[in-house]
Every structure is written in C-alpha cells, then in structure tokens.
Write an enzyme that holds these catalytic residues in place. Structure first.
Site, PDB file in Angstrom:
ATOM      1  N   LYS A   1       2.253   2.747   2.482  1.00  0.00           N
ATOM      2  CA  LYS A   1       1.872   3.595   3.610  1.00  0.00           C
ATOM      3  C   LYS A   1       2.699   3.209   4.830  1.00  0.00           C
ATOM      4  O   LYS A   1       2.899   2.029   5.097  1.00  0.00           O
ATOM      5  CB  LYS A   1       0.381   3.415   3.947  1.00  0.00           C
ATOM      6  CG  LYS A   1      -0.547   3.903   2.876  1.00  0.00           C
ATOM      7  CD  LYS A   1      -1.983   3.699   3.287  1.00  0.00           C
ATOM      8  CE  LYS A   1      -2.940   4.165   2.217  1.00  0.00           C
ATOM      9  NZ  LYS A   1      -4.331   3.959   2.600  1.00  0.00           N
TER      10      LYS A   1
ATOM     11  N   LYS B   1       0.816  -1.216   0.000  1.00  0.00           N
ATOM     12  CA  LYS B   1       0.000   0.000   0.000  1.00  0.00           C
ATOM     13  C   LYS B   1       0.850   1.267   0.000  1.00  0.00           C
ATOM     14  O   LYS B   1       0.315   2.354  -0.144  1.00  0.00           O
ATOM     15  CB  LYS B   1      -0.912   0.003   1.221  1.00  0.00           C
ATOM     16  CG  LYS B   1      -1.851  -1.187   1.281  1.00  0.00           C
ATOM     17  CD  LYS B   1      -2.640  -1.144   2.560  1.00  0.00           C
ATOM     18  CE  LYS B   1      -3.518  -2.359   2.715  1.00  0.00           C
ATOM     19  NZ  LYS B   1      -4.264  -2.301   3.976  1.00  0.00           N
TER      20      LYS B   1
END
Length: 122
Positions: A36, A34
């Site tokens: 992140k 992701k």
C-alpha cells in the site's frame, strides 16, 4: 484518509484505558509488506494523530512481529482494534493482554487502498 470513523474509534479506545498508544505503520512497512502506498508520509500521518486529544503517544509500526515486544516495552495490558480484524490478534492474549475488537462506524470507510491510515490502537 483519516475520517470521523477513526476519531470515533480513538475516542472509544481512550475510554477503555488511561493512556492511548497508537501504532502507526511506517511508509516502508506499508509498501514492502502490505503493498500500500499512503497519500501522506509517516511524519504527516503521525502529526495528524498526535493532534487528536484522545491519543497520548504514536509509535512506528515497522513489521508484523513487533506487536508482542511492544506489549512488553510499553507495559500495555489492553489491545483494541477494529472488528474487521477480529481474531487476528488473539495471540496477544498469551502475552497477558486483553484483546478487544470494536465495531467500526458503519456508514464510513476509507476503501481506497491508496488513501488509508491504518490505525492499530493499544
């Protein structure tokens, strides 16, 4: 960051069933897939979720593909998710799972991608 909008979502999810399992993305999954970086570690985020009275069990989410196997392993028959993901998990219907997308609390958002706790509730 965990906020009252998440608590509202968890409360509403719990009201739809008798046992609430939250799939929480691992640090590795967040970073590798992701892109992140979370503010709190997986264990810290897990502790936060476990302290919420609506949550019965927190399981690690290590990849996108485990959802189908989680449905079977944990005998899940209902999958709830925020409506910003509408349609993305409809494939679980083929596994015999009812999929429901719930509206988010409109006035709150953890928009900073470095400070999000992504909740996948089922």
């Amino acid at each position: 960051m965990l906020h009252y909008g998440h608590i509202n979502l968890l409360r509403r999810c719990k009201a739809l069933g008798d046992y609430l399992i939250v799939a929480l993305s691992t640090d590795e999954f967040n970073w590798n897939d992701k892109h992140k970086k979370t503010y709190f570690s997986f264990e810290q985020r897990k502790q936060l979720l476990e302290s919420i009275r609506y949550v019965d069990l927190v399981i690690p989410e290590e990849n996108w593909n485990q959802k189908k196997s989680d449905m079977h392993e944990y005998h899940i028959n209902t999958f709830e998710m925020g409506d910003d993901w509408k349609g993305k998990f409809d494939f679980l219907k083929d596994e015999g799972v009812e999929v429901t997308y719930l509206s988010r609390t409109p006035e709150i958002s953890s928009s900073n991608p470095n400070c999000q706790i992504k909740l996948e509730i089922f």
